[in-house]
Design a protein around this motif. Sequence first.
Motif, PDB file in Angstrom:
ATOM      1  N   GLY A 119       0.280  -7.711  -2.251  1.00 46.06           N
ATOM      2  CA  GLY A 119       0.426  -6.412  -3.021  1.00 46.06           C
ATOM      3  C   GLY A 119       0.470  -6.853  -4.149  1.00 46.06           C
ATOM      4  O   GLY A 119       2.333  -6.410  -4.479  1.00 46.06           O
ATOM      5  N   LYS A 121       2.115  -4.040  -5.947  1.00 46.28           N
ATOM      6  CA  LYS A 121       2.532  -1.831  -6.557  1.00 46.28           C
ATOM      7  C   LYS A 121       2.821  -2.016  -7.147  1.00 46.28           C
ATOM      8  O   LYS A 121       4.235  -1.816  -8.345  1.00 46.28           O
ATOM      9  CB  LYS A 121       3.147  -2.178  -5.135  1.00 46.28           C
ATOM     10  N   TRP A 134      -2.634   7.364  -4.606  1.00 46.93           N
ATOM     11  CA  TRP A 134      -2.757   5.994  -4.907  1.00 46.93           C
ATOM     12  C   TRP A 134      -3.995   5.426  -4.965  1.00 46.93           C
ATOM     13  O   TRP A 134      -4.436   5.031  -3.973  1.00 46.93           O
ATOM     14  CB  TRP A 134      -1.829   4.821  -3.685  1.00 46.93           C
ATOM     15  N   ILE A 136      -5.456   2.116  -4.747  1.00 47.59           N
ATOM     16  CA  ILE A 136      -5.313   0.792  -4.374  1.00 47.59           C
ATOM     17  C   ILE A 136      -6.858  -0.102  -4.545  1.00 47.59           C
ATOM     18  O   ILE A 136      -7.790   0.811  -3.761  1.00 47.59           O
ATOM     19  CB  ILE A 136      -5.365   1.159  -3.205  1.00 47.59           C
ATOM     20  N   VAL A 171      -4.868  -5.097  -4.146  1.00 48.12           N
ATOM     21  CA  VAL A 171      -4.446  -5.947  -2.595  1.00 48.12           C
ATOM     22  C   VAL A 171      -5.021  -7.527  -3.304  1.00 48.12           C
ATOM     23  O   VAL A 171      -6.275  -7.329  -3.196  1.00 48.12           O
ATOM     24  CB  VAL A 171      -4.569  -5.073  -2.003  1.00 48.12           C
ATOM     25  N   LYS A 223      -4.415  -2.305   6.323  1.00 49.97           N
ATOM     26  CA  LYS A 223      -3.943  -1.654   7.263  1.00 49.97           C
ATOM     27  C   LYS A 223      -2.525  -1.972   6.951  1.00 49.97           C
ATOM     28  O   LYS A 223      -1.888  -0.917   6.565  1.00 49.97           O
ATOM     29  CB  LYS A 223      -4.834  -1.252   7.967  1.00 49.97           C
ATOM     30  N   VAL A 226      -0.478  -1.349   3.220  1.00 50.83           N
ATOM     31  CA  VAL A 226      -1.352  -0.430   2.917  1.00 50.83           C
ATOM     32  C   VAL A 226       0.264   1.378   3.267  1.00 50.83           C
ATOM     33  O   VAL A 226       0.098   2.090   2.968  1.00 50.83           O
ATOM     34  CB  VAL A 226      -2.357   0.803   2.605  1.00 50.83           C
ATOM     35  N   THR A 227      -0.361   1.232   4.314  1.00 55.13           N
ATOM     36  CA  THR A 227       1.034   2.245   6.235  1.00 55.13           C
ATOM     37  C   THR A 227       1.786   1.469   5.472  1.00 55.13           C
ATOM     38  O   THR A 227       3.140   2.415   5.582  1.00 55.13           O
ATOM     39  CB  THR A 227       0.423   1.779   7.091  1.00 55.13           C
ATOM     40  N   THR A 230       2.833   2.382   0.839  1.00 53.66           N
ATOM     41  CA  THR A 230       2.721   3.424   0.246  1.00 53.66           C
ATOM     42  C   THR A 230       2.742   4.927   0.791  1.00 53.66           C
ATOM     43  O   THR A 230       2.414   4.623   2.226  1.00 53.66           O
ATOM     44  CB  THR A 230       1.490   3.559  -0.456  1.00 53.66           C
ATOM     45  N   ILE A 234      -4.800   8.399  -0.377  1.00 58.95           N
ATOM     46  CA  ILE A 234      -4.934   7.203  -1.441  1.00 58.95           C
ATOM     47  C   ILE A 234      -6.189   7.535  -1.545  1.00 58.95           C
ATOM     48  O   ILE A 234      -7.197   8.270  -0.936  1.00 58.95           O
ATOM     49  CB  ILE A 234      -4.789   5.869   0.428  1.00 58.95           C
ATOM     50  N   LEU A 236      -8.772   4.223  -2.144  1.00 57.66           N
ATOM     51  CA  LEU A 236      -9.736   2.780  -1.678  1.00 57.66           C
ATOM     52  C   LEU A 236     -10.929   2.129  -2.280  1.00 57.66           C
ATOM     53  O   LEU A 236     -11.538   1.779  -1.994  1.00 57.66           O
ATOM     54  CB  LEU A 236      -9.261   2.022  -0.246  1.00 57.66           C
ATOM     55  N   LEU A 255      -5.023   6.058   8.788  1.00 59.53           N
ATOM     56  CA  LEU A 255      -6.314   5.814   7.470  1.00 59.53           C
ATOM     57  C   LEU A 255      -6.640   6.912   7.013  1.00 59.53           C
ATOM     58  O   LEU A 255      -7.026   7.673   6.153  1.00 59.53           O
ATOM     59  CB  LEU A 255      -6.742   4.265   6.868  1.00 59.53           C
TER      60      LEU A 255
END
Length: 485
Positions: A119, A121, A134, A136, A171, A223, A226-227, A230, A234, A236, A255
């Motif tokens: 990722g 960021k 976020w 993503i 990502v 997952k 992201v977890t 961030t 979110i 996605l 999520l």
Amino acid sequence: MNLGISVAAGALLMTTAVHDAEAAAPDATNKAVEQKIWNLLGDEKAVYVTLPEADFRALGEGFELPDGGKTVTDLAKAAPGGAFDPRDLHKVAADKLGYKAEWIVDRYKRYNMDWDITGLKLTSSNPEAKKYPWFIIMNGGAANFYEFYVDLKNRPGWAQFLAQKMNVMIVTIPGNFKYGGWDEPIQSLKRQPQYLLDRDLPMPESELRNALLNNRVVMQGLKSIVTKHTQGDILLIGHSTSGELAMMAYEDPELAPRLKGRFFGWGSGGAARLDPLRPYANAKKAASGTTTLTEAVAGAKERPGLEVLTRRDTKAYSRGYSWFLNPLYEPGMSLANIADVWLAAEARRRPQFKQQIQDLEHSGDNVVMKGWVESEIQRLIQKSGNPWKINYEDVAKDLYSTIYTRLDGYKKMVWTVGHMDRNHWVPEDPMTATEVYFATQYRKANPDAQIRLIVWDPPMTHYGHVELPKEKAAADFSVVRWLMK
């Protein structure tokens, strides 16, 4: 029913109160166009709406980078094939970029094998960014973070402009990024995915992994990254083949609460389970019919093994991917010419290959190929000697997860699509377009939700994010603000 609507220049501004989430107005020159976008998205009866090209092109003020993008452009130009090392970005001061860049490599395990997902960021320097989810971005087939971060001439890309207003993370799915890029020609069998960034894998292992990279494998990595990296709400945004990852996330207990019933699509399509239903959806159908088992068996006999990658070429890139807004276009070029120079320019840093399992799971028609897929995976596990002790049953239960994603549970959904994205839009006959079909099915499953489809009217393709990245970032930001209303 009003099938489509385009707002004229004299459209009345909305007078409804603005929610606290949108209290910070965008830059003045964008405000009127944002209001038009909100007016369009407020139409409850339109099957789809269109933002005129002139309005779209007027967007972008206030999204400029502090240094005009020079720092990253210079970094890319200094690297062979533009494949700069993303780890170098953390050395660049945020006041030059408008965001703090951080490169993340997350290693996780599935089927007793390690996988790397990455990722980039971008934590925005804008104090208002914390008010928004976020953003993503997940790449589709044959791509990685580069095409969302810089354009084909290494100028600032879509994600950099977005990061002037929101926090963004790009990502890259496992295998699609390699430090320094790929030296081998695109069509060379030696050009293989880099599933582990710190080592090259033997060919039998690469071939097995090519068959194992199903959506469950990618979803676990998504997952995880992201977890871990961030916080808060979110969105996605799965481009192309990754579109269904966002839909799968709604079934995840960690999520789903962070998605808040919102969906943002960019050339994303819908759940693969809908494809076999399309011929029966209405009399005026774009699909001619589903694949029969007999046809699938015949097709499987002609297919290369499941370990063989599909590779981008001029023919493929001349069909809906390259058009005259491409940054590399020069007067007199044909679509094939554009495709040629694009492939050459991105031959190193872009993978330019795609695992067959990605396409097979992306199209519901291909569910009839599941038997062939399972037999191929069994063959490749046996061929590898299976030092990882892979339990085939664990793999079998993961296959075609995209066929089982739920359509309900959404509150606000917006699909965005480029006018010349032939994969998702049919400008000559919009009601036969893929995105119209998907949006209609989700409306049926979510009768109380606000579900919208908006077309950006410039002749952008499936790769509009590299064609008009700043304008698209501004338009998308307005959509995000509408989703927060």
